[in-house]
Design a protein around this motif. Sequence first.
Motif, PDB file in Angstrom:
ATOM      1  N   VAL A  72      66.251  48.284  44.569  1.00 10.01           N
ATOM      2  CA  VAL A  72      65.074  49.148  44.687  1.00 10.01           C
ATOM      3  C   VAL A  72      64.006  48.674  43.708  1.00 10.01           C
ATOM      4  O   VAL A  72      64.236  48.628  42.492  1.00 10.01           O
ATOM      5  CB  VAL A  72      65.427  50.618  44.373  1.00 10.01           C
ATOM      6  CG1 VAL A  72      64.179  51.497  44.529  1.00 10.01           C
ATOM      7  CG2 VAL A  72      66.548  51.115  45.272  1.00 10.01           C
TER       8      VAL A  72
ATOM      9  N   ARG B 276      54.331  43.773  49.489  1.00  7.53           N
ATOM     10  CA  ARG B 276      54.636  45.169  49.185  1.00  7.53           C
ATOM     11  C   ARG B 276      53.929  46.142  50.133  1.00  7.53           C
ATOM     12  O   ARG B 276      54.196  47.346  50.077  1.00  7.53           O
ATOM     13  CB  ARG B 276      54.250  45.474  47.741  1.00  7.53           C
ATOM     14  CG  ARG B 276      54.911  44.531  46.735  1.00  7.53           C
ATOM     15  CD  ARG B 276      54.472  44.795  45.307  1.00  7.53           C
ATOM     16  NE  ARG B 276      54.906  46.100  44.856  1.00  7.53           N
ATOM     17  CZ  ARG B 276      54.096  47.103  44.625  1.00  7.53           C
ATOM     18  NH1 ARG B 276      52.778  46.987  44.830  1.00  7.53           N
ATOM     19  NH2 ARG B 276      54.570  48.256  44.203  1.00  7.53           N
TER      20      ARG B 276
ATOM     21  N   SER C 240      53.315  48.518  52.969  1.00  6.14           N
ATOM     22  CA  SER C 240      54.402  49.284  53.585  1.00  6.14           C
ATOM     23  C   SER C 240      53.933  50.114  54.779  1.00  6.14           C
ATOM     24  O   SER C 240      52.750  50.470  54.879  1.00  6.14           O
ATOM     25  CB  SER C 240      55.046  50.199  52.537  1.00  6.14           C
ATOM     26  OG  SER C 240      55.622  49.433  51.495  1.00  6.14           O
TER      27      SER C 240
ATOM     28  N   ASN D 213      55.568  53.260  57.776  1.00  9.50           N
ATOM     29  CA  ASN D 213      56.579  54.289  58.012  1.00  9.50           C
ATOM     30  C   ASN D 213      57.411  53.915  59.241  1.00  9.50           C
ATOM     31  O   ASN D 213      56.920  54.000  60.374  1.00  9.50           O
ATOM     32  CB  ASN D 213      55.894  55.646  58.216  1.00  9.50           C
ATOM     33  CG  ASN D 213      56.888  56.794  58.220  1.00  9.50           C
ATOM     34  OD1 ASN D 213      57.887  56.765  57.506  1.00  9.50           O
ATOM     35  ND2 ASN D 213      56.618  57.806  59.017  1.00  9.50           N
TER      36      ASN D 213
ATOM     37  N   LYS E 167      61.765  52.850  60.850  1.00  6.97           N
ATOM     38  CA  LYS E 167      63.221  52.770  60.678  1.00  6.97           C
ATOM     39  C   LYS E 167      63.804  51.839  61.733  1.00  6.97           C
ATOM     40  O   LYS E 167      63.224  51.670  62.812  1.00  6.97           O
ATOM     41  CB  LYS E 167      63.872  54.146  60.792  1.00  6.97           C
ATOM     42  CG  LYS E 167      63.892  54.731  62.200  1.00  6.97           C
ATOM     43  CD  LYS E 167      64.693  56.035  62.253  1.00  6.97           C
ATOM     44  CE  LYS E 167      64.762  56.578  63.676  1.00  6.97           C
ATOM     45  NZ  LYS E 167      65.589  57.808  63.768  1.00  6.97           N
TER      46      LYS E 167
ATOM     47  N   PHE F 224      64.228  43.597  52.789  1.00  5.49           N
ATOM     48  CA  PHE F 224      62.797  43.722  53.001  1.00  5.49           C
ATOM     49  C   PHE F 224      62.042  42.594  52.293  1.00  5.49           C
ATOM     50  O   PHE F 224      62.540  41.987  51.346  1.00  5.49           O
ATOM     51  CB  PHE F 224      62.304  45.078  52.490  1.00  5.49           C
ATOM     52  CG  PHE F 224      62.984  46.256  53.149  1.00  5.49           C
ATOM     53  CD1 PHE F 224      62.449  46.833  54.283  1.00  5.49           C
ATOM     54  CD2 PHE F 224      64.158  46.770  52.640  1.00  5.49           C
ATOM     55  CE1 PHE F 224      63.069  47.923  54.896  1.00  5.49           C
ATOM     56  CE2 PHE F 224      64.797  47.843  53.240  1.00  5.49           C
ATOM     57  CZ  PHE F 224      64.254  48.420  54.367  1.00  5.49           C
TER      58      PHE F 224
ATOM     59  N   ASN G  50      59.647  42.676  50.214  1.00  2.00           N
ATOM     60  CA  ASN G  50      59.349  42.894  48.796  1.00  2.00           C
ATOM     61  C   ASN G  50      60.580  42.750  47.912  1.00  2.00           C
ATOM     62  O   ASN G  50      60.495  42.906  46.697  1.00  2.00           O
ATOM     63  CB  ASN G  50      58.736  44.276  48.584  1.00  2.00           C
ATOM     64  CG  ASN G  50      59.743  45.395  48.742  1.00  2.00           C
ATOM     65  OD1 ASN G  50      60.676  45.289  49.551  1.00  2.00           O
ATOM     66  ND2 ASN G  50      59.584  46.467  47.980  1.00  2.00           N
TER      67      ASN G  50
ATOM     68  N   ASP H 232      63.459  44.590  48.261  1.00  2.00           N
ATOM     69  CA  ASP H 232      64.367  45.734  48.400  1.00  2.00           C
ATOM     70  C   ASP H 232      65.480  45.392  49.389  1.00  2.00           C
ATOM     71  O   ASP H 232      65.299  44.568  50.293  1.00  2.00           O
ATOM     72  CB  ASP H 232      63.603  46.970  48.891  1.00  2.00           C
ATOM     73  CG  ASP H 232      62.799  47.636  47.795  1.00  2.00           C
ATOM     74  OD1 ASP H 232      62.731  47.078  46.684  1.00  2.00           O
ATOM     75  OD2 ASP H 232      62.238  48.713  48.046  1.00  2.00           O
TER      76      ASP H 232
ATOM     77  N   ARG I 208      61.250  55.685  56.731  1.00  5.69           N
ATOM     78  CA  ARG I 208      60.967  55.409  55.326  1.00  5.69           C
ATOM     79  C   ARG I 208      59.738  54.518  55.224  1.00  5.69           C
ATOM     80  O   ARG I 208      59.540  53.618  56.053  1.00  5.69           O
ATOM     81  CB  ARG I 208      62.162  54.725  54.653  1.00  5.69           C
ATOM     82  CG  ARG I 208      63.467  55.491  54.779  1.00  5.69           C
ATOM     83  CD  ARG I 208      64.626  54.679  54.245  1.00  5.69           C
ATOM     84  NE  ARG I 208      64.615  54.610  52.797  1.00  5.69           N
ATOM     85  CZ  ARG I 208      64.698  53.496  52.107  1.00  5.69           C
ATOM     86  NH1 ARG I 208      64.745  52.324  52.721  1.00  5.69           N
ATOM     87  NH2 ARG I 208      64.711  53.517  50.784  1.00  5.69           N
TER      88      ARG I 208
ATOM     89  N   SER J  46      58.296  51.533  53.964  1.00  3.55           N
ATOM     90  CA  SER J  46      58.826  50.278  53.438  1.00  3.55           C
ATOM     91  C   SER J  46      58.055  49.105  54.013  1.00  3.55           C
ATOM     92  O   SER J  46      57.446  49.219  55.083  1.00  3.55           O
ATOM     93  CB  SER J  46      60.310  50.118  53.813  1.00  3.55           C
ATOM     94  OG  SER J  46      61.088  51.196  53.363  1.00  3.55           O
TER      95      SER J  46
ATOM     96  N   THR K 205      60.862  44.156  57.552  1.00  2.00           N
ATOM     97  CA  THR K 205      62.139  43.562  57.217  1.00  2.00           C
ATOM     98  C   THR K 205      62.083  42.040  57.309  1.00  2.00           C
ATOM     99  O   THR K 205      61.437  41.472  58.189  1.00  2.00           O
ATOM    100  CB  THR K 205      63.246  44.096  58.133  1.00  2.00           C
ATOM    101  OG1 THR K 205      64.483  43.516  57.772  1.00  2.00           O
ATOM    102  CG2 THR K 205      62.966  43.778  59.603  1.00  2.00           C
TER     103      THR K 205
END
Length: 354
Positions: free
Chosen positions: A168, A226, A228, A230, A232, A250, A252, A254, A269, A271, A274
């Motif tokens: 994270v 970075r 991002s 919203n 899933k 991801f 970044n 993560d 989320r 993010s 991917t």
Amino acid sequence: MDYYYKNISLVCILLLIIGCKDQKPTKISEEIEEVSHMNKFEWRPTECAPEHYPVTIYQGEFATEEDDYFEIPNGGVVSSDWGIFGSTWMTGPDFKSIPIKLRIIWISYTENQFYYGDFDLPKEKITALFKKGFLDNTGKQDEYTNLTVGLAPGGAVSVWVMGAGNYVEVGHYQATKTNVAMKDFAPYATISMNEFVQNRKNNFSEETKNTLAVEGIPIGKWTAYRKSYNWKPTFKHKDGGVLVDFLNKFYNGDLYNVRADNPILQEFRVSPPTQRISFDWDDKTKTRYTGVINFDEKEIWNAFEKMYENPKTTQAELLLEVDKYNSSIRIALKSENDTIPIEKSKVKIYVTPV
């Protein structure tokens, strides 16, 4: 007579000390130990840098409110990848306070440039993550073990809290250019800094040399990673296959690696897109398969940007649909308003022993 009593007293004291050592910890001693470890955790510093953009840390440390300092591994050449475990040193006690500062100086070899940073860390956010831990890919509770510093061209710096299967990002910073004399950086060197850096470049792998020739030094790239949205991921199977576990890395840095019933897979989320996905599923015959998807960087970023150009789009699903023969995966980014096929990814499927 005084000598006799003194010896008797000494023997009694020694027996008392030995007796205390043999005793099991009392409830009070356990409570004292628990208090001493309150808001302290077992963690180690580590480092990383993007592949093909090697660095060497000259000096680096995490600092706590108690003025404890924990050194970040330094001196070696780092170019492993962005957002992964690096080297670790045994530093300080097992249980450490959460740091409030990161101070670091390093050289970026592709730029022949030193950078310096003195950054405030989000102590409360890091503490909350260490206290909460995470569920691993077997569904068991696990703990974070590392604070990782990432160093990218242009002076970009990221910090992650990392555990086995869960990374994270907790901070992103911009360092400033600085200079370090060769006599300080390498006291016994007999060559200049420029010669030293050129020697490093001469030893770059052919892959790194080719990458630099084509891409140059993309300043700002790791900060842009970075951005991002919203969204899933959603697993589907044409013939009743059941998802077992799921890994998502991801751009970044993560990452999560979780069991199929982990709530993180059901939540939208915010993010970055991917970079790589890997997942296992069982088909109707209970045969276990693994699918690995490495996304084309330009395609996946363009898809997300295009999807969210529509102001009505507030969330999207990255659909991963396995055919009934377990031989291909159809990928698409889908919202209520649009569907964008993802077709340039590198996909591998293979049978996995259970």
